[in-house]
Design a protein around this motif. Structure first.
Motif, mmCIF file in Angstrom:
data_model
loop_
_atom_site.group_PDB
_atom_site.id
_atom_site.type_symbol
_atom_site.label_atom_id
_atom_site.label_comp_id
_atom_site.label_asym_id
_atom_site.label_seq_id
_atom_site.Cartn_x
_atom_site.Cartn_y
_atom_site.Cartn_z
ATOM 1 N N TYR A 48 0.663 -0.675 -0.002
ATOM 2 C CA TYR A 48 0.547 0.295 0.156
ATOM 3 C C TYR A 48 0.809 1.111 0.415
ATOM 4 O O TYR A 48 2.054 0.978 0.962
ATOM 5 N N LEU A 49 1.109 1.644 -1.021
ATOM 6 C CA LEU A 49 1.866 2.919 -1.176
ATOM 7 C C LEU A 49 0.937 4.369 -1.198
ATOM 8 O O LEU A 49 0.531 4.702 -1.810
ATOM 9 N N ARG A 50 1.085 5.430 -0.274
ATOM 10 C CA ARG A 50 0.408 5.831 -0.191
ATOM 11 C C ARG A 50 0.917 8.012 -1.110
ATOM 12 O O ARG A 50 2.261 7.850 -1.294
ATOM 13 N N LYS A 51 0.237 8.465 -2.215
ATOM 14 C CA LYS A 51 0.435 9.660 -2.421
ATOM 15 C C LYS A 51 1.363 10.711 -1.938
ATOM 16 O O LYS A 51 -0.413 11.234 -1.050
ATOM 17 N N PRO A 52 1.746 11.463 -2.063
ATOM 18 C CA PRO A 52 2.941 11.186 -3.247
ATOM 19 C C PRO A 52 4.057 10.845 -3.023
ATOM 20 O O PRO A 52 4.019 10.360 -1.892
ATOM 21 N N PHE A 53 4.297 9.754 -4.125
ATOM 22 C CA PHE A 53 5.352 8.689 -3.760
ATOM 23 C C PHE A 53 6.928 8.842 -4.317
ATOM 24 O O PHE A 53 6.738 10.087 -5.913
ATOM 25 N N ALA A 54 7.817 8.651 -4.753
ATOM 26 C CA ALA A 54 9.655 8.454 -5.121
ATOM 27 C C ALA A 54 9.297 7.011 -6.103
ATOM 28 O O ALA A 54 8.777 5.803 -5.624
ATOM 29 N N LEU A 55 9.223 7.155 -6.875
ATOM 30 C CA LEU A 55 9.255 6.821 -7.997
ATOM 31 C C LEU A 55 10.697 5.897 -7.651
ATOM 32 O O LEU A 55 9.897 4.052 -7.616
ATOM 33 N N ARG A 56 11.253 5.196 -6.918
ATOM 34 C CA ARG A 56 12.150 4.654 -6.702
ATOM 35 C C ARG A 56 11.564 3.841 -6.284
ATOM 36 O O ARG A 56 12.260 2.809 -5.471
ATOM 37 N N GLU A 57 11.089 4.843 -4.758
ATOM 38 C CA GLU A 57 10.012 3.184 -3.859
ATOM 39 C C GLU A 57 9.202 2.280 -4.221
ATOM 40 O O GLU A 57 9.109 1.631 -3.968
ATOM 41 N N LEU A 58 8.775 3.247 -5.609
ATOM 42 C CA LEU A 58 7.559 2.195 -5.914
ATOM 43 C C LEU A 58 8.004 1.005 -6.134
ATOM 44 O O LEU A 58 8.509 -0.472 -5.733
ATOM 45 N N LEU A 59 9.888 1.202 -7.066
ATOM 46 C CA LEU A 59 10.554 0.437 -7.678
ATOM 47 C C LEU A 59 10.967 -0.780 -6.644
ATOM 48 O O LEU A 59 10.627 -1.713 -7.339
ATOM 49 N N ILE A 60 11.507 -0.555 -5.935
ATOM 50 C CA ILE A 60 12.003 -1.148 -4.467
ATOM 51 C C ILE A 60 10.838 -2.065 -3.801
ATOM 52 O O ILE A 60 11.157 -3.399 -3.468
ATOM 53 N N ARG A 61 9.445 -1.471 -4.337
ATOM 54 C CA ARG A 61 8.566 -2.630 -3.805
ATOM 55 C C ARG A 61 8.143 -3.490 -4.365
ATOM 56 O O ARG A 61 7.750 -5.172 -4.227
ATOM 57 N N ILE A 62 7.934 -2.425 -6.054
ATOM 58 C CA ILE A 62 7.323 -4.255 -7.319
ATOM 59 C C ILE A 62 9.152 -4.970 -6.966
ATOM 60 O O ILE A 62 8.535 -6.362 -6.869
ATOM 61 N N ASP A 63 9.869 -4.223 -6.966
ATOM 62 C CA ASP A 63 11.182 -5.792 -7.340
ATOM 63 C C ASP A 63 10.850 -6.662 -5.942
ATOM 64 O O ASP A 63 11.690 -7.488 -5.588
ATOM 65 N N THR A 64 10.783 -5.809 -4.878
ATOM 66 C CA THR A 64 10.710 -6.712 -3.126
ATOM 67 C C THR A 64 8.882 -8.105 -3.648
ATOM 68 O O THR A 64 10.279 -9.309 -2.974
ATOM 69 N N LEU A 65 8.705 -7.386 -3.801
ATOM 70 C CA LEU A 65 7.355 -8.309 -3.919
ATOM 71 C C LEU A 65 7.788 -9.749 -5.726
ATOM 72 O O LEU A 65 7.618 -10.751 -4.858
ATOM 73 N N LEU A 66 8.131 -9.379 -6.136
ATOM 74 C CA LEU A 66 9.407 -10.199 -7.483
ATOM 75 C C LEU A 66 10.200 -11.415 -7.159
ATOM 76 O O LEU A 66 9.614 -11.823 -7.942
ATOM 77 N N LYS A 67 10.639 -10.649 -6.190
ATOM 78 C CA LYS A 67 11.821 -11.338 -6.060
ATOM 79 C C LYS A 67 11.091 -12.789 -4.822
ATOM 80 O O LYS A 67 12.298 -13.646 -4.628
ATOM 81 N N ARG A 68 9.846 -12.669 -4.727
ATOM 82 C CA ARG A 68 9.700 -14.285 -3.498
ATOM 83 C C ARG A 68 8.167 -14.381 -4.193
ATOM 84 O O ARG A 68 8.279 -14.263 -5.651
#
Length: 226
Positions: free
Chosen positions: A102-122
């Motif tokens: 759950y990512l609240r706006k406004p957000f940093a694009l880098r943070e979104l990328l980190i969260r995507i990468d983390t979810l896809l690693k598992r």
């Protein structure tokens, strides 16, 4: 060369949508765009996605109802909600509908990328009957909240199960006390440090003390065994 991971991006703000899409494509992802919930639902039934990025307030089906319907239809891909909503009730509904983050706006694009990468690693997808391997002869069935260990099955309480699933969704990530409280306690309930310590103690006893690291005054980190 392996195929790019495919993401569904539902965001009705055209400027933000384009910014996010271009950024993710620059980092090697294939992004399929939808600007309203109905179009996103059509895409979900037409194609398979590795991860869903869903705005909540969109025309047509809102993000919550879209994900609830997708989970009921067997869509297992992990999902991240993007939203300007800040209430605990909305946070709770987001996770109840089947979200992984759950990512609240406004957000940093880098943070979104980190969260995507983390979810896809598992490999923690929303399969209806699969168990989640933890290691050392231990796995977890989130449907029945049963932890299967070499000593036998253990059924976790509601908050213990939620805590374990939160750790499994965010391996090697520092989770603050506040974030854990938001995930475990219902609206109107009073979070308890003592109760949280009790849940941590039980999970450590079942999984091994080294699995859950405490960082004083910061929170806890679930350590993945290599």
């Amino acid at each position: 060369m392996s195929a790019a991971r495919r993401l569904l991006l539902l965001e009705d703000d055209a400027s933000l949508h384009e910014t996010v899409r271009e950024y993710l494509e620059e980092h090697g992802y294939e992004v399929c765009s939808a600007y309203d919930g109905d179009a996103a639902q059509d895409l979900l039934y037409e194609r398979r996605f590795d991860l869903l990025i869903l705005d909540v307030n969109v025309p047509g089906l809102d993000g919550f109802r879209l994900l609830e319907a997708a989970r009921a239809a067997g869509v297992e891909a992990p999902a991240i909600f993007l939203t300007a909503r800040e209430s605990v009730e909305d946070l709770e509904r987001g996770f109840r509908s089947g979200a992984d983050d759950y990512l609240r706006k406004p957000f940093a694009l880098r943070e979104l990328l980190i969260r995507i990468d983390t979810l896809l690693k598992r490999s923690f997808y929303h399969a209806r009957s699969e168990t989640i391997p933890i290691g050392e002869g231990i796995d977890y069935d989130p449907r029945s909240r049963t932890l299967r260990t070499p000593e036998g099955p253990v059924t976790l309480g509601g908050k213990e199960g939620k805590l374990l699933e939160l750790f499994l969704r965010h391996p090697d990530e520092l989770l603050s006390h506040e974030r854990i409280f938001d995930a475990l306690w219902e609206y109107g309930e009073e979070p308890s440090d003592n109760s949280l310590r009790t849940y941590i103690k039980k999970l450590r006893r079942l999984l091994g003390k080294e699995r859950i690291v405490s960082l004083k005054k910061q929170g806890y980190r679930y350590v993945v065994t290599q």
